[in-house]
Design a protein around this motif. Structure first.
Motif, short mmCIF file in Angstrom:
data_model
loop_
_atom_site.label_atom_id
_atom_site.label_comp_id
_atom_site.label_asym_id
_atom_site.label_seq_id
_atom_site.Cartn_x
_atom_site.Cartn_y
_atom_site.Cartn_z
N THR A 96 31.86 -0.47 11.21
CA THR A 96 30.44 -0.03 10.44
C THR A 96 29.21 -1.01 10.65
OG1 THR A 96 30.85 -2.19 8.96
CG2 THR A 96 31.60 -0.29 7.28
N VAL A 97 29.54 -0.93 11.97
CA VAL A 97 28.09 -1.91 12.47
C VAL A 97 28.94 -1.48 14.05
CG1 VAL A 97 28.94 -4.20 13.19
CG2 VAL A 97 26.68 -3.48 13.24
N SER A 98 29.78 -0.45 13.88
CA SER A 98 30.02 0.21 15.88
C SER A 98 30.10 1.38 15.84
CB SER A 98 31.44 -0.91 16.01
OG SER A 98 31.13 -1.76 16.28
N GLY A 99 29.14 2.04 15.08
CA GLY A 99 29.50 4.27 14.57
C GLY A 99 30.59 4.31 14.17
N LEU A 100 31.07 3.67 13.43
CA LEU A 100 32.05 4.19 12.31
C LEU A 100 33.57 4.49 13.02
CD1 LEU A 100 30.53 5.81 9.09
CD2 LEU A 100 31.51 3.46 8.98
N ILE A 101 33.30 3.51 14.51
CA ILE A 101 34.20 3.78 15.36
C ILE A 101 35.71 2.56 15.39
CG2 ILE A 101 35.52 4.19 17.46
CD1 ILE A 101 34.02 6.97 16.08
N SER A 102 36.53 2.64 15.68
CA SER A 102 37.99 1.88 15.17
C SER A 102 37.93 1.34 16.96
CB SER A 102 39.27 2.23 15.14
OG SER A 102 39.80 3.30 15.90
N ARG A 103 38.22 0.39 17.14
CA ARG A 103 38.79 -0.21 18.65
C ARG A 103 39.48 0.45 19.07
NH1 ARG A 103 40.38 -4.40 20.34
NH2 ARG A 103 41.31 -3.10 21.62
N THR A 104 39.68 1.03 20.24
CA THR A 104 40.88 1.63 21.14
C THR A 104 41.76 1.89 20.83
OG1 THR A 104 40.68 0.81 22.49
CG2 THR A 104 38.56 2.27 22.43
N VAL A 105 42.73 2.42 21.23
CA VAL A 105 43.95 3.02 20.72
C VAL A 105 44.53 3.23 22.19
CG1 VAL A 105 45.99 4.01 19.32
CG2 VAL A 105 43.97 3.08 18.62
N LEU A 106 45.98 2.68 22.41
CA LEU A 106 47.30 3.46 23.85
C LEU A 106 48.17 2.64 23.48
CD1 LEU A 106 46.93 4.96 26.85
CD2 LEU A 106 46.67 2.00 27.06
N ASN A 107 48.74 4.67 22.72
CA ASN A 107 49.67 4.24 21.85
C ASN A 107 50.28 5.34 23.15
OD1 ASN A 107 51.83 5.25 20.38
ND2 ASN A 107 50.98 4.13 18.85
N ASP A 108 51.80 5.06 24.19
CA ASP A 108 52.22 6.37 24.38
C ASP A 108 52.66 7.91 23.42
OD1 ASP A 108 51.57 5.12 26.46
OD2 ASP A 108 54.39 4.42 26.19
N THR A 109 52.56 7.98 21.81
CA THR A 109 53.21 8.42 20.85
C THR A 109 52.12 9.69 20.95
OG1 THR A 109 53.08 7.36 19.27
CG2 THR A 109 54.82 7.30 20.47
N LEU A 110 50.63 9.13 20.91
CA LEU A 110 49.60 10.12 20.67
C LEU A 110 48.59 10.06 21.66
CD1 LEU A 110 48.73 7.76 17.23
CD2 LEU A 110 49.97 9.90 17.81
N TYR B 175 36.43 6.46 11.27
CA TYR B 175 36.31 6.18 9.50
C TYR B 175 34.95 7.07 8.95
CZ TYR B 175 39.22 2.49 10.97
OH TYR B 175 41.04 1.88 11.73
N ARG B 176 35.48 8.18 8.84
CA ARG B 176 34.39 8.80 7.91
C ARG B 176 34.01 8.35 6.18
NH1 ARG B 176 37.05 12.35 10.96
NH2 ARG B 176 35.30 14.11 12.09
N GLU B 177 35.43 7.54 5.53
CA GLU B 177 35.61 7.53 4.98
C GLU B 177 33.98 6.26 4.21
OE1 GLU B 177 38.97 5.54 6.73
OE2 GLU B 177 37.95 7.33 6.52
N LEU B 178 34.25 5.22 5.16
CA LEU B 178 33.52 4.09 4.93
C LEU B 178 31.78 4.14 5.30
CD1 LEU B 178 35.09 1.72 7.22
CD2 LEU B 178 35.19 1.91 4.90
N ALA B 179 31.39 5.80 5.86
CA ALA B 179 29.54 6.00 5.68
C ALA B 179 28.43 5.46 4.15
CB ALA B 179 29.80 7.04 5.73
N GLY B 180 29.51 5.24 3.37
CA GLY B 180 29.04 4.18 2.80
C GLY B 180 28.19 2.58 2.83
N ASP B 181 29.03 1.98 3.69
CA ASP B 181 29.06 0.87 4.09
C ASP B 181 27.67 0.83 5.23
OD1 ASP B 181 29.49 -0.42 1.63
OD2 ASP B 181 32.13 0.31 2.60
N ASP B 182 27.80 1.86 6.10
CA ASP B 182 27.43 1.86 7.52
C ASP B 182 26.08 1.35 7.62
OD1 ASP B 182 27.80 2.22 10.31
OD2 ASP B 182 27.22 4.83 10.18
N VAL B 183 26.01 0.26 8.65
CA VAL B 183 24.61 0.06 9.04
C VAL B 183 24.75 -0.31 10.75
CG1 VAL B 183 25.04 -1.55 7.09
CG2 VAL B 183 25.64 -2.03 9.39
N SER B 184 25.89 0.84 11.22
CA SER B 184 25.20 1.30 12.55
C SER B 184 23.95 1.30 13.59
CB SER B 184 26.22 2.04 12.91
OG SER B 184 27.64 1.94 13.00
N ASN B 185 23.05 2.36 13.11
CA ASN B 185 22.40 2.98 12.86
C ASN B 185 20.40 1.62 12.46
OD1 ASN B 185 22.49 5.30 14.90
ND2 ASN B 185 22.96 5.68 12.30
#
Length: 872
Positions: free
Chosen positions: A720-734, A746-756
């Protein structure tokens, strides 16, 4: 009185002969006539006093973008039919050339409709970075020289059928002159001349056919409708004797002015000046969608429920047209037209198409030649008059016969779409386009679209052509049984197409012009795991921390209130550190830089650095608009090699500056160096491993804003302070071999977003710290910045003292300690001072999670977070 003013008053007559386009899957009626497609206008020209004003081109008249696209698509259908019938080829086996300036957008529409192998338009802008292949003259024009600047020449120099597109054929002389010039350096057997209207006389057609025979080539013509123009005697004298037109209307209330930078990949042509290939169509469409989304979002904030008129700039027609169409599709009442070099006669009379006009300084190198814009207002009267002329058979795409149903009485916003060569001081100077439009009372928004570098296009296209040739040769060899062992075992070919960058608002809450995410969108993947179970698997060695995500911990209301307080108190300190590290980067690396932040902690810092460099940096310092990307780096796995490939393909690797938020013990700084060395050893480009950070309490890097261990507000929260982006993922299945590393939005957290809110708070403090920056920069430059890695040795000391098995479980510094409490299983927190104000949020988090806080007066950092070792 009905009918065109120039017909009623001066006797200029337009006669319909035939219609060649009798079907439509768009918004125009099936049967078209000359009267539907053009209206007579005037100009003061000793050679030609009349002007045929197109009702479907979107040049002089603000036109529904759906109408403009439909006209071009119908013309493309006629071209495709001729190619198929006469030459037995498809559109993919043809090259399309649009005439500057009027038909650049029309030609692009035709090329897109038929799927042409290449589209190129002639240009009057001599681009220094591009080679001029050929040129030709246009006899009756106000600006006669046409240049061809494809990159490289080979995309145009071939023997494929050539489709030449213009808005009208008056006599055919210009087309024949162009064909002669083009045939000299690249002879072809088949040409198709396509225009909206064909106004040639029988004598003109005979001369045209004679010239075609002389060239020994087939020249077909197609048009939506053909007709004749009947001019009265003495027309030139009559027009010359008319009163001087009144230009540049002035309103008592000046309109507003704003600007926005639209995202655009620098590897994607923004138009056809240097050619655009069929293989680049998908990237172009994706770029249009991203740019339109940013523009739509800006309008939703600044001007909800207001209509817009999108203005292209001279030859830049197709991209603004597509942006206009996208806005219209989103529900915004929209019209489209462009500026022009053509002086025309303006007369505010019913039935005359050019009711008002603007003359302004050219914002390009030939600034002494004036430019013009006509009407630039909501076309209520024009639509009504057009329906009268056509007995109601013409209608607009949104059916807005009633203005109230299409934006009410609100005045439209004028959106001027420009590329960088037109974004000059003349644009906003007295007498410039922005000045004359806002003086008329109009609200103006300048939308800047970065242009592709023809040199890079040349290099990339040559490389892709070589790869394609090699693949075709190998395929032929395999087909005839000539495959060799070397061919069967060769390395994967270079220059594979890259994944497209991600932009907000489709990915993340940061604006699209502030960061391009070189990540794969994993928003739909189920990656979150219970924190304790995830920690157990990581410590047991059966899972890597980057293969999954912790459940996003959302602090309570009291903590969020504390965040607001911390941000308010630290904004100026953050702003000074941002400005200092930004100027240090420029001092060390020069002005030609590309910021590449390490997602996600580095990304808000990269955005703030970009904002600082783009703002008024200080006396005698130019504003710099630098690209900014975000890429993934994973401890023990290295940096994203596909992202590095992308950067090396699109930028000079020497210009790339890697950015992070802060250093702890320096693990990421070491990881970056090792990963870049490994990438280069494997045959990749050489990138500079000097990491730029906001804060370097660990003394791990040379480029920093401060070495104080202080609270950086972006460390206080998760996504919510990082553009609603998770930490990065490196997973061989994806994540496959050709994919960027991934992350979730995390679109669902837009109400709590303070990034901007964080970005704006720090940006808002730039003015306050600006006078302090030179002194701060001088102090850093004058200090010993040699990395000593003192942070690492202190971590080792704490690890030994507390019996911790790995330094990975010791996280030094305010930022790292905060992250331990937010997303790991914390064991305890060490602080140097019991009641340090900047540790208030850490004490609050520790209390909420039941983590003891221990005071260690001689601690090297202001605090440290220790991760709990869980049973295997």
């Amino acid at each position: 009185m009905s009918g065109p003013w120039a017909t009623r008053t001066l006797g200029i007559e337009l006669h319909h002969l035939s219609c060649h386009g009798t079907s439509s899957d768009g918004v125009l009626p099936a049967e078209l006539s000359i009267e539907m497609l053009i209206e007579p206008g005037l100009r003061r020209n000793p050679r030609r006093a009349h002007l045929l004003v197109s009702t479907v081109l979107g040049k002089h008249l603000p036109t529904d973008p759906g109408v403009v696209l439909d006209a071009g698509n119908r013309l493309g259908d006629l071209v495709r039919a001729v190619l198929d019938e006469r030459a037995g080829v498809t559109g993919a086996d043809a090259v399309v050339l649009g005439f500057a300036e009027t038909a650049t957008g029309l030609g692009h529409t035709v090329a897109a409709r038929i799927g042409a192998r290449c589209y190129l338009h002639s240009t009057r802008r001599d681009v220094p970075e591009a080679d001029t292949l050929a040129g030709f003259e246009e006899g009756h024009s106000h600006a006669t020289s046409h240049l061809l600047q494809p990159a490289p020449a080979e995309i145009f120099r071939n023997d494929l059928p050539l489709v030449l597109v213009d808005d009208e054929i008056s006599t055919g002389a210009t087309a024949i002159d162009a064909v002669r010039a083009l045939n000299e350096f690249s002879p072809r057997s088949h040409y198709v001349l396509a225009s909206l209207v064909d106004m040639r006389t029988a004598e003109d057609r005979a001369l045209f056919e004679s010239a075609a025979a002389e060239l020994g080539a087939r020249i077909d013509t197609v048009c939506l409708a053909s007709g004749l123009t009947k001019l009265p005697d003495g027309l030139i004298e009559a027009v010359t004797s008319m009163p001087d037109p009144t230009l540049n209307p002035v309103s008592p209330q000046r309109g507003s002015f704003g600007r926005i930078e639209l995202p655009w990949p620098d590897s994607v042509p923004e138009g056809g000046r240097h050619g655009i290939l069929h293989d680049e169509t998908a990237a172009f469409e994706s770029a249009v969608a991203a740019a339109a989304a940013v523009l739509d979002a800006r309008l939703a904030i600044d001007a909800p429920d207001r209509p817009v008129i999108v203005l292209g700039h001279e030859e830049l027609m197709y991209l603004p047209l597509r942006l206009a169409a996208a806005l219209a599709e989103s529900g915004i009442p929209t019209r489209f037209q462009t500026t022009t070099r053509s002086p025309a006669y303006v007369l505010d009379e019913p039935g005359y198409p050019l009711r008002r006009g603007f003359r302004f300084l050219a914002p390009e190198p030939d600034a002494e030649a004036p430019r013009y814009l006509y009407n630039a207002c909501w076309p209520e009267d024009f639509d009504a008059e057009l329906r009268e002329l056509t007995d109601g058979s013409f209608d607009t795409a949104d059916g807005e016969g009633e203005r109230a149903a299409d934006g009410g009485s609100a005045e439209p916003i004028l959106i001027v779409v420009l590329d960088p060569p037109a974004d000059t001081p003349e644009l906003v100077a007295e007498g410039g386009l922005v000045d004359v439009l806002t003086a008329s009372g109009a609200d103006v928004l300048v939308a800047l679209v970065p242009g592709a570098d023809p040199r890079k296009l040349d290099v990339e296209r040559r490389a892709n052509a070589q790869v394609a040739d090699a693949d075709r040769e190998a395929e032929t060899n395999r087909a005839v049984g000539w495959e060799t062992m070397a061919e069967a075992t060769r390395e994967p070919r270079p220059f594979e197409p890259f994944p497209a960058p991600l932009y907000g608002p489709e990915f993340g809450s940061y604006a699209a012009d502030e960061v391009r995410w070189l990540l794969k969108d994993l928003s739909d993947a189920d990656l979150e795991a219970d924190v304790a179970e995830r920690e157990r698997r990581i410590q047991a060695g059966v899972a890597h921390y980057a293969e999954s995500l912790p459940i996003e911990y959302q602090p309570d209301a009291a903590y969020r209130t504390l965040f607001d307080q911390v941000l308010a108190e630290s904004a100026e300190r953050l702003a000074l550190a941002v400005a200092t590290v930004s100027e240090l980067v420029v001092a060390e690396r020069g002005e030609d830089i590309v910021l590449v932040s390490l997602a996600r902690a580095g990304t808000p810092v990269g955005i703030l650095m970009k904002r600082w460099l783009r703002s008024g940096r200080g006396a005698d310092l130019p504003s710099l608009d630098v690209p900014h990307y975000a890429v993934s780096i994973v401890r023990d796995r290295g940096i994203d090699a596909v992202a590095l490939d992308y950067l090396a393909e699109h930028h000079d690797p020497a210009s790339v500056v890697f950015v992070d938020g802060w250093t702890g013990k320096g693990a990421i700084a070491k990881e970056l160096t090792e990963a870049l060395d490994a990438y280069h050893a494997a045959g990749g480009a050489r990138f500079d491993d000097q990491l730029a950070v906001l804060a370097d309490p660990g003394h791990c890097v040379r480029t920093y804003g401060t070495r104080d261990d202080f609270l950086i507000a972006s460390a206080c929260l998760n996504s919510t302070v990082s553009g609603l982006i998770s930490r990065t993922v490196l997973n061989d299945t994806l994540i496959g071999p050709g994919d960027f590393h991934g992350a979730k939005f995390y679109r669902e957290l837009a109400g709590d977003d303070v990034s901007n809110r964080l970005l704006d708070a720090v940006d808002g403090a730039f003015d306050a710290v600006r006078p302090l920056v030179p002194t701060e920069l001088a102090a850093v430059l004058g200090s010993d910045r040699t990395p000593t890695w003192t942070g690492w040795s202190s971590v080792e000391q704490v690890r030994a003292e507390y019996g911790i098995t790995s330094v990975n479980f010791v996280k030094p510094g305010v930022g790292e300690t905060t992250r331990v409490l937010l997303r790991r299983v914390p064991w305890r927190v060490l602080v140097r001072e019991a009641d340090a104000p900047e540790h208030a949020h850490i004490r609050m988090l520790a209390t909420a999670r039941g983590v003891p806080v221990e005071v260690v007066p001689d601690l090297a950092y202001s605090c440290m977070g220790l991760i709990k070792e869980v049973p295997k």
